[in-house]
Design an enzyme around this catalytic site. Sequence first.
Site, PDB file in Angstrom:
ATOM      1  N   GLU A  25       0.888  -1.157   0.000  1.00 32.98           N
ATOM      2  CA  GLU A  25       0.000   0.000   0.000  1.00 32.98           C
ATOM      3  C   GLU A  25       0.917   1.194   0.000  1.00 32.98           C
ATOM      4  O   GLU A  25       1.732   1.346   0.913  1.00 32.98           O
ATOM      5  CB  GLU A  25      -0.898  -0.075   1.242  1.00 32.98           C
TER       6      GLU A  25
ATOM      7  N   CYS B 120      -2.660   7.728   5.058  1.00 33.17           N
ATOM      8  CA  CYS B 120      -2.665   7.249   3.671  1.00 33.17           C
ATOM      9  C   CYS B 120      -3.820   7.883   2.909  1.00 33.17           C
ATOM     10  O   CYS B 120      -3.781   8.000   1.694  1.00 33.17           O
ATOM     11  CB  CYS B 120      -2.862   5.740   3.611  1.00 33.17           C
TER      12      CYS B 120
END
Lengths: 514, 514
Positions: free
Chosen positions: A256, A293
């Site tokens: 990720e 994120c």
Amino acid sequence: MIAGERRQSGKTFRAKDAATGEAFGEPFFAASDADVADACEAAAEAQKAFGAMPLGERAAFLRLVADKIDALGDTLTRRAMKESGLPEARLNGERGRTVGQLRLFADEVENGAWQLLRIDHADPGRTPPKPDLRLRMIPLGPVAVFGASNFPLAFSVAGGDTASAFAAGCCVVVKGHPAHPGTSELVAGAIEQAVAEAGLPAGVFSLLNGTENALGEALVKDPRIAAVGFTGSRGGGLALMRHAAKRRVPITVYAEMSSVNPVTLLPARLAEAPEDLARAYVGSLSMGAGQFCTNPGIVLAVESDALATFIATARDELANVAGQTMLTTGIQRAFDEGAGRLAKRAGAELVGYGKETSGTCGRAQVFTASADAFLADEDFQEEVFGPASLIVRCKDLDQVAQVLAGMEGQLTTTLHMNADDHDAAATLMPILEQLAGRIIANGWPTGVDVTHAMVHGGPFPATSDGRTTSVGTLAIERFVRPVSYQDMPETLLPAAIRDSESGTLRRIDGQYQL
Amino acid sequence: MIAGERRQSGKTFRAKDAATGEAFGEPFFAASDADVADACEAAAEAQKAFGAMPLGERAAFLRLVADKIDALGDTLTRRAMKESGLPEARLNGERGRTVGQLRLFADEVENGAWQLLRIDHADPGRTPPKPDLRLRMIPLGPVAVFGASNFPLAFSVAGGDTASAFAAGCCVVVKGHPAHPGTSELVAGAIEQAVAEAGLPAGVFSLLNGTENALGEALVKDPRIAAVGFTGSRGGGLALMRHAAKRRVPITVYAEMSSVNPVTLLPARLAEAPEDLARAYVGSLSMGAGQFCTNPGIVLAVESDALATFIATARDELANVAGQTMLTTGIQRAFDEGAGRLAKRAGAELVGYGKETSGTCGRAQVFTASADAFLADEDFQEEVFGPASLIVRCKDLDQVAQVLAGMEGQLTTTLHMNADDHDAAATLMPILEQLAGRIIANGWPTGVDVTHAMVHGGPFPATSDGRTTSVGTLAIERFVRPVSYQDMPETLLPAAIRDSESGTLRRIDGQYQL
């Protein structure tokens, strides 16, 4: 910490106080290549026993890990505060999320539907005769987990990757993030206790410390590692993907990596509440020093008076935002550089700054550019990790669609709208589905619920593999693979796919049965 | 054949009669880089409409493709016989499998459970408030499918990869196998008719012909391609994986490559029926000139009188096996070379040959070696594509386990056993689960049922990604990815995840509901 043994040799490094950049406390020992090999060998040896553990016991083990982390209490919070610079309330919340997701995965293990149990009974009368076939998922094997800097608890040693790998029945070797070695050690100790109390082989879990990229490389290249979970920078993720692809037996890296999480303010909603939206926007982009994120790195809207009001309000709101300590001095430096590049791009204009900062704090800042300028320079899409964001002013809704359609893969994308915007939203939906793993209505992307329907994933480069999620119960599927048993005598079949079993969702001769 | 247009320019090549190696019939035109780009662009443009097609209509389209292929009847069989050298009964059976799997995937599309529908309702009273989250799977995007030489119908233009990609809602660009261009054209014509009759954009399907590796490389590198399905050689699969990993946006290649499908004869069962086993073995290894992915390339047994009887019977049985035409002269040459290498390995002894052959036929042959010799040379594991097999003689069951534990990943592995062998089998099961995607009891691996519980996959190098299958309904999952919708107004939600919907398996607030 290799299979329960604390090794104290090799190069040392020390933890740093995030607020000052100063080293403090006891030294940590960097793992050697031999340590990596020993941890992986122990994991491979423990894999058979751990993978074969009855699901009820595996669930109990996950709950035990959660209990042991809970028992660390304030000791853990204080250590994580010092190492990460994150505030107490956030870290207490993050501990809650960490143990919550371990307990959610415990429930998921017991639910058992993730095993995709399927039975097709034989039909000897068919031409050709139809065999008896039964399918279940088995653990992939030992998983390497890379601790993330920005979630020292929830996406680190006992975070989402570890919880889902354990849930799948995979042993775990963690490469701890060097920004919070003390936090990592505390959590690893909790897992170690749980492993011992559950009567499992110690190789079920190891933690490797170190500050060099070579450690991660050695771990990914170890032939006993079957998959990798990583949350971090794009450069780091891409490097691990390259190493994994070049192995004699290639493996999947679930990385990720990078996302700017475009937020679109549709015209009717923007006209209705430009100030409210601006205040919420500044709150979201500066929360946790912008180190999520899912930070809203780009906002899109059509030029209008309301947009001018939104921008002006954001400027005023920003002026009150105090700097917050960033995770590491390296991250703070990278933020300043990234924001500096953004400021200098052709067509970028400063909207405003947060309060002046010093030391290792990140200063919130917002820029704006026309969509024409944005479309002319694809580097505008580069993620600036920290409290910075860009407002892209579009000529019309077609240009909003054009900008969104041209963007790289994202973790999230958001629409702010009211009922008058629904037609425009319906037109954008197919583009948004292609763009991101999660589409949010009338919210802000920071905040990732750990549940069944969450997707924390998305097309490259948001992640290496947009077919998966790293948060939520679906994450378990990353670490299993199917095995089919043909005409196998009942006594040799795994219990879950015997005719006599029940209680778990199964697909029998095509029909799902609860 | 690009989006319904037949292009006739560029380099030409002709079909070859498999039995003679002689070219015959009309020329075929090799696709240029511009043709690849046009096919991919047409697929990308058609993707939105095809992906959004209601599931009932998508299922009807799959059934229409099956009907159109059925309607080709003997014309298709005759053409495939000439191009592949495979016999009529086999090809009629393969046509049945091809249309059968299209219809199975049509049912699967309608079943809808593969969408993994999940709903987590909001809880505004929670701290922090819990959002409404809903998940479904969407099509990944245009898929490149590489036709396989050994199944000119069931794993070529309208084979398992195409059927599962269509079922997932993905447009398909096929790279036809140059060994059966006429067969490919007939099937492509059937798909083209179905696309037109269903009222779909022609870009839903294209077929590209060619004889150069550069064509496949260009296709895999095209940025509009979202995934790749491939069945073929290890070298070919690895090359495509490398190209895919080096793309700006890396994609997954689902490559089914190489397997020797180890069959273990456990002692009690072997002692009971060595002759029967030997006859079935020779039948399996020589069926279809040994050109099955699941051909039994290696047999393992403990040294015994019964094993000697098995070997002697296999020798006698082999002597009656007539050579069969292989798929291409290249494959026949590669078979001779591979079998020659096997014959020369240290410790390999010839058991026997089939009848002498000529031309493009493959001569069945069986070798034997001690497990010590086998363990000393890992090249013994190399697949020899064709009617060749190796019997590995082990000292005891421990050595059987050692050989199996040291082997590369396989599509299948088999145990022959009776009740007296069950304890030994139970010991081997964990090794076999690590080794292969399918474990067969008391059968032979040739024969792959297309159903729900089939796994035609396995750890590398059997496939590039052991988490999936290329045969059976689970294959659809290769071509979808999850999207989560947060707090989305009902009118903007996909119908399948609205509260008002029912009829499809869904997971609501954690509970599965039919």
